[in-house]
Design an enzyme around this catalytic site. Sequence first.
Site, PDB file in Angstrom:
ATOM      1  N   GLN A  97       0.814  -1.244   0.164  1.00 12.63           N
ATOM      2  CA  GLN A  97       0.040  -0.046  -0.082  1.00 12.63           C
ATOM      3  C   GLN A  97       0.997   1.382   0.104  1.00 12.63           C
ATOM      4  O   GLN A  97       0.886   2.126   1.011  1.00 12.63           O
ATOM      5  CB  GLN A  97      -0.935   0.003   1.092  1.00 12.63           C
ATOM      6  CG  GLN A  97      -1.832  -1.268   1.225  1.00 12.63           C
ATOM      7  CD  GLN A  97      -2.757  -1.106   2.484  1.00 12.63           C
ATOM      8  OE1 GLN A  97      -3.284  -0.077   2.778  1.00 12.63           O
ATOM      9  NE2 GLN A  97      -3.142  -2.201   2.935  1.00 12.63           N
ATOM     10  N   ASP A 169       6.403 -10.280 -13.069  1.00 21.39           N
ATOM     11  CA  ASP A 169       5.513  -9.479 -13.759  1.00 21.39           C
ATOM     12  C   ASP A 169       6.344  -8.034 -13.933  1.00 21.39           C
ATOM     13  O   ASP A 169       7.744  -8.047 -13.643  1.00 21.39           O
ATOM     14  CB  ASP A 169       4.544  -8.863 -12.663  1.00 21.39           C
ATOM     15  CG  ASP A 169       5.454  -8.421 -11.119  1.00 21.39           C
ATOM     16  OD1 ASP A 169       6.548  -7.952 -10.847  1.00 21.39           O
ATOM     17  OD2 ASP A 169       4.678  -8.789  -9.958  1.00 21.39           O
ATOM     18  N   LYS A 192       1.405  -9.646 -16.534  1.00 20.72           N
ATOM     19  CA  LYS A 192       0.199 -10.082 -16.240  1.00 20.72           C
ATOM     20  C   LYS A 192      -1.078  -8.963 -16.201  1.00 20.72           C
ATOM     21  O   LYS A 192      -0.637  -8.054 -16.090  1.00 20.72           O
ATOM     22  CB  LYS A 192       0.338 -10.684 -14.762  1.00 20.72           C
ATOM     23  CG  LYS A 192       0.795  -9.812 -13.811  1.00 20.72           C
ATOM     24  CD  LYS A 192       0.991 -10.514 -12.165  1.00 20.72           C
ATOM     25  CE  LYS A 192       1.490  -9.391 -11.333  1.00 20.72           C
ATOM     26  NZ  LYS A 192       1.778  -9.932 -10.275  1.00 20.72           N
ATOM     27  N   ASP A 218      11.404 -12.606  -7.149  1.00 25.43           N
ATOM     28  CA  ASP A 218      10.227 -11.582  -6.719  1.00 25.43           C
ATOM     29  C   ASP A 218      10.597 -11.302  -5.220  1.00 25.43           C
ATOM     30  O   ASP A 218      11.455 -11.997  -4.450  1.00 25.43           O
ATOM     31  CB  ASP A 218       9.012 -12.370  -6.765  1.00 25.43           C
ATOM     32  CG  ASP A 218       7.861 -11.301  -7.097  1.00 25.43           C
ATOM     33  OD1 ASP A 218       7.985 -10.124  -6.843  1.00 25.43           O
ATOM     34  OD2 ASP A 218       6.753 -11.948  -7.162  1.00 25.43           O
ATOM     35  N   ASP A 222       3.034 -14.351  -2.025  1.00 25.65           N
ATOM     36  CA  ASP A 222       1.682 -14.359  -1.070  1.00 25.65           C
ATOM     37  C   ASP A 222       0.904 -15.247  -1.440  1.00 25.65           C
ATOM     38  O   ASP A 222       1.001 -16.720  -0.786  1.00 25.65           O
ATOM     39  CB  ASP A 222       1.078 -12.891  -1.536  1.00 25.65           C
ATOM     40  CG  ASP A 222      -0.272 -12.854  -0.367  1.00 25.65           C
ATOM     41  OD1 ASP A 222      -0.394 -13.473   0.339  1.00 25.65           O
ATOM     42  OD2 ASP A 222      -0.759 -11.558  -0.278  1.00 25.65           O
ATOM     43  N   GLY A 225       0.029 -17.586  -6.598  1.00 21.34           N
ATOM     44  CA  GLY A 225      -0.965 -17.478  -7.865  1.00 21.34           C
ATOM     45  C   GLY A 225      -0.119 -16.859  -9.276  1.00 21.34           C
ATOM     46  O   GLY A 225       0.031 -17.625 -10.181  1.00 21.34           O
TER      47      GLY A 225
END
Length: 311
Positions: A97, A169, A192, A218, A222, A225
Site C-alpha cells: 500500500q 511481472d 500479467k 520476486d 503471497d 498464484g
Amino acid sequence: MEQNALLFSTRTSQVLAEKIAENYGEKLGKLKIVDFSDGEFQPAFEQSVRGARVFIIGSTFQPSDNLMELLLMCDAAKRASADKITAVIPYYGYARQDRKDAPRVPIGAKLVAKMITAAGATRVMTMDLHADQIQGFFEIPVDHLYASTIFVDYIKGLNLDNLTIASPDMGGAKRANNYSKHLNADIVICHKERKRANQVENMMLIGEVEGRNVILLDDMIDTAGTLTKAAELIMEKGAKSVRAVATHPVLSGNAYERIEKSPLVEVAVTDSIPLKNYSGSKIKVLSCAPLFADVMHMVHSRKSISSKFII
C-alpha cells in the site's frame, strides 16, 4: 567506552532474532509480555536500557498484533531512556500500500512509517521493500538491505547452464535486470493482467526460454498464484527447468499447495517470515540472520554498510 548493543525480539520473530543474536555475538535481552483477557498486551524490559543502543527485531506480517507489539516495544524503550532505538524489520508489512491506486484508499506503508517513528524508533533496518521509495516515507535513517547478498551465492551454487532470469511481472523488471547483469544471464519478463487483487486473469511471456534453466525472482510470495502461473507458462514455452527465488514467504491461502503442485523445482526464500507448519519438499529457507547481524554491528560501530550491497 561505548556499551554493547542490546537486542530484543517480538514474539513471532523469536526464532530469527535468536539466530541474529547468535551471529551478532550477544544474547537476546530479557523481555516480559503480559497478555490481558481482552486481547491487549503489555511488553516490559526486564533489564535497564538507559543510554543504550537498542535493536528491536520484529517482522510486521499478519496478524496486525505483530506490528502493535513492535510499536509498544519502541515506546517502552523510549520511555526507559534508551539512547538509540533501531527497529529491525526483516519484512515490512503493508508495503504494497505504497500509493493511491484507487479512489478513497489509504497509503498504508506511509502510515506504518509514521507510527514507527512516533513510537520512538530513531532508525529502521529492513530488507527488500516492495517499493524502494518507501524509504522516503521515513524522516529517520533507513538501512534498506537486499537479499541479493544471500541469493546470488545460492544461484551461483546451482551451477546451471543456459541460465535465464525471469520476473513474474513488469514491476520486478528492474530487479531481474540487475540480477541478470550480475550473473551474466539472459532475462525474460512475464506480463500479467489482474481483475482483482491476488487473482491473475491473463499472462504472457516477453522473451525466449526454450532449452533454458529459468529462475523467477520476486520480493515476496503471497498466494503464489502469479508465481506458479508464470512457472507453468515458462515450462509451456519449452524451458528446461524453472525455479523461484523470493525474499519474503508470506504464503497465504493455498500457497503451499500451489507450490507443491507446480512445475517449480525449488523455491528459495529467506526466514524473514517463519514458515507455517510446512511439510513439503520444494521450499528451501536461506537465513538472513548473518546479513542483519553484520549490518547491525556496522551500524553500532559507525562503519559503512555499503559492502553489503551487491545488487
